[in-house]
Design an enzyme around this catalytic site. Structure first.
Site, mmCIF file in Angstrom:
data_model
loop_
_atom_site.group_PDB
_atom_site.id
_atom_site.type_symbol
_atom_site.label_atom_id
_atom_site.label_comp_id
_atom_site.label_asym_id
_atom_site.label_seq_id
_atom_site.Cartn_x
_atom_site.Cartn_y
_atom_site.Cartn_z
ATOM 1 C CB CYS A 49 -8.291 1.936 7.467
ATOM 2 S SG CYS A 49 -7.441 0.601 7.592
ATOM 3 N N GLY A 83 -7.979 -4.146 -6.348
ATOM 4 C CA GLY A 83 -7.309 -4.665 -7.420
ATOM 5 C C GLY A 83 -8.659 -4.939 -9.375
HETATM 6 C C1 SIN Z 1 -6.854 1.023 3.999
HETATM 7 O O1 SIN Z 1 -7.145 -0.016 3.795
HETATM 8 O O2 SIN Z 1 -7.394 2.437 4.557
HETATM 9 C C2 SIN Z 1 -5.095 0.946 4.733
HETATM 10 C C3 SIN Z 1 -4.868 -0.113 4.866
HETATM 11 C C4 SIN Z 1 -4.548 -0.925 5.783
HETATM 12 O O3 SIN Z 1 -4.015 0.047 6.090
HETATM 13 O O4 SIN Z 1 -4.575 -1.860 6.855
#
Ligand code: SIN
Length: 303
Positions: free
Chosen positions: A131, A218
């Site tokens: 993330c 995307g």
């Molecule tokens: C992620 O990109 O792993 C999760 C997205 C988020 O909740 O920031």
């Protein structure tokens, strides 16, 4: 009649189409729109030990052929996921679900994975070390081969279900990190998470996103994701769940030819909530068009 079935470390899927974590909630929200049992499976919202409110807004920026998010792992926390979200899901989904787990320490990853491993409806655990929207966690574990291996080992020590590590593309060498996870015992690799990006508002002359940067996803990132899946497939023996800009049945087949055993669909769900349904319905026709009888037979076929 074509065969769309695939298998992820013993988890049999009717088809390879899986909504990606963070784009499909806990499933029951989409069950109001269509019967989600047509999905291969789906990956639920990244879950942490504590509940998280997420990052300040604005946390979404639109881009040509894509979007940037800085959600910041908003989720109700592992206790509520187990006591409230999974029971709601069980009422509308009779297949195994993929549990997406995030964390801010090795202990947190292990704690959450050990808890979720005991849930009957969970068929596979996807460990998100990628993330880009939180500090001192998430991607910090996925940009170092040593740290990714450490998380993998800790999670594998306390779980019984297949563990797939979700990798970040924001690294110099994703192959090295995939190999380190495989060596540490990962049953598979999920890839790729979002690419770190940003937009600037020309009127305010400041970043659009409150957290300045976020994860770009995307259709625009599909060629990057495909290239990385292709490279990792050459280096590891474990299965790969490919994702990044997949928006059509053609993309699913391309991703599988690069080396993916199953394919996640992310940002497309946010533009078109029926995206996965449409792809699943298109898949048999697309297979016939390209003279493919059995999807499993094409995995890695481009090599
Ligand atoms: C992620 O990109 O792993 C999760 C997205 C988020 O909740 O920031």
């Amino acid at each position: 009649m074509v065969n769309t079935k695939v298998s992820l470390s013993g988890l049999e899927l009717d088809n390879p189409v899986i909504p990606a974590s963070g784009t499909f909630g806990f499933g029951y929200e989409f069950a109001e729109l269509y019967d989600i049992n047509i999905l291969g499976s789906f990956s639920f919202k990244g879950t942490t030990r504590e509940p998280r409110f997420g990052n300040p807004t604005p946390r979404i920026a639109e881009c040509p052929n894509g979007m940037i998010n800085s959600v910041g792992l908003q989720n109700p926390g592992i206790d509520k996921v187990i006591s409230e979200e999974l029971p709601k899901l069980k009422k509308c989904f009779n297949k195994k679900v993929i549990a997406n787990i995030s964390g801010f320490s090795v202990d947190e990853y292990a704690y959450c994975c050990e808890r979720i491993d005991k849930e009957e409806q969970v068929g596979l655990i996807e460990v998100n070390v990628s993330c880009p929207n939180v500090h001192n966690g998430g991607m910090a574990f996925g940009t170092s081969a040593k740290a990714a291996a450490e998380v993998t080992k800790a999670v594998k020590a306390v779980t019984t279900k297949p563990v797939y590590i979700k990798l970040s593309p924001n690294v110099t060498d994703i192959v090295e990190i995939a190999k380190a996870c495989e060596d540490a015992g990962a049953d598979g690799i999920s890839m790729i998470n979002t690419l770190l990006g940003m937009r600037i508002d020309l009127r305010t002359k400041k970043p659009v996103i409150a957290n300045k940067m976020g994860g770009f996803s995307g259709a625009a990132i599909f060629p990057v994701a495909l290239r990385m899946v292709y490279q990792v497939y050459e280096a590891v023996k474990v299965p790969i769940i490919g994702m990044g800009g997949v928006s059509s049945a053609d993309d699913v087949i391309e991703m599988m030819l690069a080396g993916a055993t199953a394919v996640q669909v992310g940002a497309a769900n946010l533009v078109e909530p029926y995206a996965c349904k449409n792809i699943i319905e298109e898949l048999p026709k697309t297979m016939e068009k390209y003279k493919i009888d059995d999807l499993t037979s094409i995995i890695g076929g481009a090599h």
